[in-house]
Design an enzyme around this catalytic site. Structure first.
Site, mmCIF file in Angstrom:
data_model
loop_
_atom_site.group_PDB
_atom_site.id
_atom_site.type_symbol
_atom_site.label_atom_id
_atom_site.label_comp_id
_atom_site.label_asym_id
_atom_site.label_seq_id
_atom_site.Cartn_x
_atom_site.Cartn_y
_atom_site.Cartn_z
ATOM 1 N N HIS A 109 0.820 -1.215 0.000
ATOM 2 C CA HIS A 109 0.000 0.000 0.000
ATOM 3 C C HIS A 109 0.848 1.256 0.000
ATOM 4 O O HIS A 109 0.365 2.332 0.364
ATOM 5 C CB HIS A 109 -0.948 -0.002 1.212
ATOM 6 C CG HIS A 109 -2.042 -1.021 1.087
ATOM 7 N ND1 HIS A 109 -2.783 -1.444 2.171
ATOM 8 C CD2 HIS A 109 -2.510 -1.717 0.027
ATOM 9 C CE1 HIS A 109 -3.665 -2.350 1.764
ATOM 10 N NE2 HIS A 109 -3.519 -2.538 0.474
ATOM 11 N N CYS A 117 5.150 11.612 -8.139
ATOM 12 C CA CYS A 117 4.839 12.801 -8.936
ATOM 13 C C CYS A 117 3.746 12.450 -9.943
ATOM 14 O O CYS A 117 3.902 11.527 -10.741
ATOM 15 C CB CYS A 117 6.096 13.279 -9.690
ATOM 16 S SG CYS A 117 5.746 14.697 -10.747
HETATM 17 C C1 BV8 Z 1 -8.561 -2.237 -5.015
HETATM 18 C C2 BV8 Z 1 -2.935 2.906 2.604
HETATM 19 C C3 BV8 Z 1 -9.153 -2.486 -7.273
HETATM 20 C C4 BV8 Z 1 -3.316 4.314 2.835
HETATM 21 C C5 BV8 Z 1 -4.937 1.534 2.747
HETATM 22 C C6 BV8 Z 1 -16.543 -4.410 -1.350
HETATM 23 C C7 BV8 Z 1 -16.111 -5.692 -1.105
HETATM 24 C C8 BV8 Z 1 -14.771 -6.038 -1.219
HETATM 25 C C9 BV8 Z 1 -13.829 -5.083 -1.598
HETATM 26 C C10 BV8 Z 1 -14.272 -3.811 -1.833
HETATM 27 C C11 BV8 Z 1 -15.609 -3.455 -1.708
HETATM 28 N N1 BV8 Z 1 -15.721 -2.140 -2.004
HETATM 29 C C12 BV8 Z 1 -14.494 -1.648 -2.308
HETATM 30 C C13 BV8 Z 1 -13.613 -2.656 -2.216
HETATM 31 C C14 BV8 Z 1 -12.167 -2.602 -2.479
HETATM 32 C C15 BV8 Z 1 -11.445 -1.919 -1.341
HETATM 33 C C16 BV8 Z 1 -11.806 -2.548 -0.016
HETATM 34 O O1 BV8 Z 1 -11.331 -3.626 0.318
HETATM 35 N N2 BV8 Z 1 -12.660 -1.841 0.757
HETATM 36 C C17 BV8 Z 1 -13.050 -2.349 2.061
HETATM 37 C C18 BV8 Z 1 -13.231 -1.179 3.024
HETATM 38 C C19 BV8 Z 1 -14.341 -3.151 1.884
HETATM 39 N N3 BV8 Z 1 -10.034 -2.128 -1.589
HETATM 40 C C20 BV8 Z 1 -9.375 -1.273 -2.392
HETATM 41 O O2 BV8 Z 1 -9.859 -0.265 -2.852
HETATM 42 C C21 BV8 Z 1 -7.945 -1.684 -2.749
HETATM 43 N N4 BV8 Z 1 -7.790 -1.563 -4.171
HETATM 44 O O3 BV8 Z 1 -9.420 -3.002 -4.675
HETATM 45 O O4 BV8 Z 1 -8.278 -1.939 -6.308
HETATM 46 C C22 BV8 Z 1 -8.579 -2.227 -8.576
HETATM 47 C C23 BV8 Z 1 -8.624 -3.236 -9.513
HETATM 48 C C24 BV8 Z 1 -8.087 -3.002 -10.748
HETATM 49 C C25 BV8 Z 1 -7.506 -1.771 -11.051
HETATM 50 C C26 BV8 Z 1 -7.457 -0.763 -10.079
HETATM 51 C C27 BV8 Z 1 -7.991 -0.985 -8.836
HETATM 52 C C28 BV8 Z 1 -6.918 -0.750 -2.122
HETATM 53 C C29 BV8 Z 1 -7.015 -0.810 -0.618
HETATM 54 C C30 BV8 Z 1 -5.843 -0.048 -0.007
HETATM 55 C C31 BV8 Z 1 -6.335 1.154 0.763
HETATM 56 N N5 BV8 Z 1 -5.205 1.748 1.484
HETATM 57 N N6 BV8 Z 1 -3.852 2.046 3.342
HETATM 58 C C32 BV8 Z 1 -3.124 4.705 4.272
HETATM 59 O O5 BV8 Z 1 -2.541 3.939 5.059
HETATM 60 O O6 BV8 Z 1 -3.571 5.821 4.603
HETATM 61 S S1 BV8 Z 1 -5.976 0.555 3.657
HETATM 62 C C33 BV8 Z 1 -5.521 0.532 5.314
HETATM 63 O O7 BV8 Z 1 -6.544 -0.181 6.024
HETATM 64 C C34 BV8 Z 1 -4.301 -0.313 5.612
HETATM 65 O O8 BV8 Z 1 -3.302 -0.184 4.641
HETATM 66 C C35 BV8 Z 1 -4.803 -1.717 5.696
HETATM 67 O O9 BV8 Z 1 -4.702 -2.373 4.458
HETATM 68 C C36 BV8 Z 1 -6.252 -1.554 5.926
HETATM 69 C C37 BV8 Z 1 -6.747 -2.385 7.056
HETATM 70 O O10 BV8 Z 1 -6.119 -1.982 8.152
HETATM 71 P P1 BV8 Z 1 -5.420 -3.026 9.133
HETATM 72 O O11 BV8 Z 1 -3.970 -2.979 8.854
HETATM 73 O O12 BV8 Z 1 -6.066 -4.373 9.114
HETATM 74 O O13 BV8 Z 1 -5.752 -2.266 10.462
HETATM 75 P P2 BV8 Z 1 -7.108 -2.305 11.280
HETATM 76 O O14 BV8 Z 1 -7.126 -1.138 12.198
HETATM 77 O O15 BV8 Z 1 -8.260 -2.536 10.358
HETATM 78 O O16 BV8 Z 1 -6.940 -3.636 12.143
HETATM 79 C C38 BV8 Z 1 -5.857 -3.727 13.070
HETATM 80 C C39 BV8 Z 1 -5.869 -5.137 13.606
HETATM 81 O O17 BV8 Z 1 -4.764 -5.280 14.490
HETATM 82 C C40 BV8 Z 1 -7.118 -5.475 14.387
HETATM 83 O O18 BV8 Z 1 -7.590 -6.751 13.974
HETATM 84 C C41 BV8 Z 1 -6.641 -5.515 15.842
HETATM 85 O O19 BV8 Z 1 -7.295 -6.521 16.598
HETATM 86 C C42 BV8 Z 1 -5.192 -5.886 15.687
HETATM 87 N N7 BV8 Z 1 -4.338 -5.370 16.759
HETATM 88 C C43 BV8 Z 1 -4.454 -4.195 17.444
HETATM 89 N N8 BV8 Z 1 -3.461 -4.103 18.346
HETATM 90 C C44 BV8 Z 1 -2.687 -5.222 18.211
HETATM 91 C C45 BV8 Z 1 -3.247 -6.022 17.209
HETATM 92 N N9 BV8 Z 1 -2.733 -7.214 16.855
HETATM 93 C C46 BV8 Z 1 -1.620 -7.615 17.515
HETATM 94 N N10 BV8 Z 1 -1.021 -6.903 18.488
HETATM 95 C C47 BV8 Z 1 -1.531 -5.703 18.864
HETATM 96 N N11 BV8 Z 1 -0.933 -5.011 19.846
#
Ligand code: BV8
Length: 236
Positions: A109, A117
């Site tokens: 990501h 750019c």
């Molecule tokens: C794409 C970078 C297509 C920016 C990020 C409907 C269904 C399915 C998919 C989709 C849909 N509608 C849209 C989509 C696609 C979409 C998507 O998945 N949406 C979701 C919301 C449904 N995905 C996209 O758009 C991706 N691209 O699909 O492209 C395409 C195809 C062809 C051509 C062109 C395009 C792109 C997604 C990337 C977005 N960018 N980040 C930035 O950082 O600002 S996403 C961002 O959130 C992160 O990078 C990461 O990937 C994501 C999830 O975050 P996590 O890392 O899991 O963090 P989170 O807080 O959620 O969870 C933390 C976990 O840690 C918890 O479980 C917690 O319990 C645990 N934890 C906490 N403390 C601890 C711990 N574990 C251990 N120890 C601890 N101490």
């Protein structure tokens, strides 16, 4: 544990939590403070570039205040001492894996410390604010954006990741909620190709049922323990 020769690891925001970096979905986390659509989509950037540039400038600057934790250090030890093939894929845009000692990190990501750019396509290492639209180091156009993958954009190096998922013996997911695709689908890819799948997370994730094994707890405890296991069983 059967002979493990090829490992793919996917990390998420949870591995950085104990270093003091907000996760995305915890209460008060990053997405609570901002609407995803406003700060992590190309549309949001087009609508209000200063809001988005300021959001990423703040996160980039905050990196100076945090340190890698034992989970990052353990993965660096694994990279050094594991005799087989290891691919570390991270969804995180921070540099804690590198500062924790990992030399080969695939940022699917993108990275806070990289600038893209939009005029010439150059990606440059970047440490300072972007909000005042500094010139691209190569073409000098004031058209830089954070080199991070927003929603609706294609993550980096997907071909390389899927090839590794096709052949790995073990897929380990660390600190991710399994809420965002395509990363959330990696466990299924690995499993279909015969890999064992292990999840190390603080709480059950959306994909927990897809893993052969889930261990619940903080990454700083679970990851070093798991690395010890792998290195002792692989005679590393
Ligand atoms: C794409 C970078 C297509 C920016 C990020 C409907 C269904 C399915 C998919 C989709 C849909 N509608 C849209 C989509 C696609 C979409 C998507 O998945 N949406 C979701 C919301 C449904 N995905 C996209 O758009 C991706 N691209 O699909 O492209 C395409 C195809 C062809 C051509 C062109 C395009 C792109 C997604 C990337 C977005 N960018 N980040 C930035 O950082 O600002 S996403 C961002 O959130 C992160 O990078 C990461 O990937 C994501 C999830 O975050 P996590 O890392 O899991 O963090 P989170 O807080 O959620 O969870 C933390 C976990 O840690 C918890 O479980 C917690 O319990 C645990 N934890 C906490 N403390 C601890 C711990 N574990 C251990 N120890 C601890 N101490």
């Amino acid at each position: 544990m059967a002979e493990i020769e090829r490992i793919v690891i996917l990390t998420g925001a949870g591995i950085s939590a104990e270093s003091g970096i907000d996760t995305f979905r915890a209460a008060g986390g990053l997405w609570e403070q901002h609407r995803i659509e406003d700060v992590a989509t190309p549309e949001g950037f087009a609508r209000d570039p200063r809001l988005v540039l300021g959001f990423y400038d703040m996160r980039r600057a905050a990196l100076a205040q945090v340190e890698p934790n034992p989970a990052h250090a353990a993965l660096a030890r694994l990279e050094r001492d594991f005799a087989g093939e290891l691919l570390l894929v991270t969804q995180n845009v921070n540099d804690l894996h590198e500062r924790g000692g990992s030399a080969r990190v695939l940022h699917m990501h993108g990275e806070l410390k990289s600038a893209l750019c939009t005029a010439c396509g150059t990606r440059s290492r970047w440490e300072v604010p972007m909000i005042d639209r500094p010139p691209c180091p190569v073409c000098h156009a004031p058209m830089l954006r954070p080199d991070v993958v927003w929603f609706g954009e294609m993550p980096y190096e997907m071909g390389r990741i899927y090839r590794a998922l096709e052949t790995c013996d073990l897929f380990v997911s660390i600190g991710t909620s399994g809420a965002v695709y395509p990363a959330a689908g990696f466990v299924q890819e690995a499993r279909v190709n015969g890999a064992r799948t292990l999840e190390l997370n603080l709480e059950p994730s959306e994909g927990s049922r897809l893993f052969h094994e889930t261990r619940l707890g903080p990454a700083s405890a679970l990851v070093p323990e798991w690395v010890d296991e792998v290195l002792s069983s692989a005679g590393g």
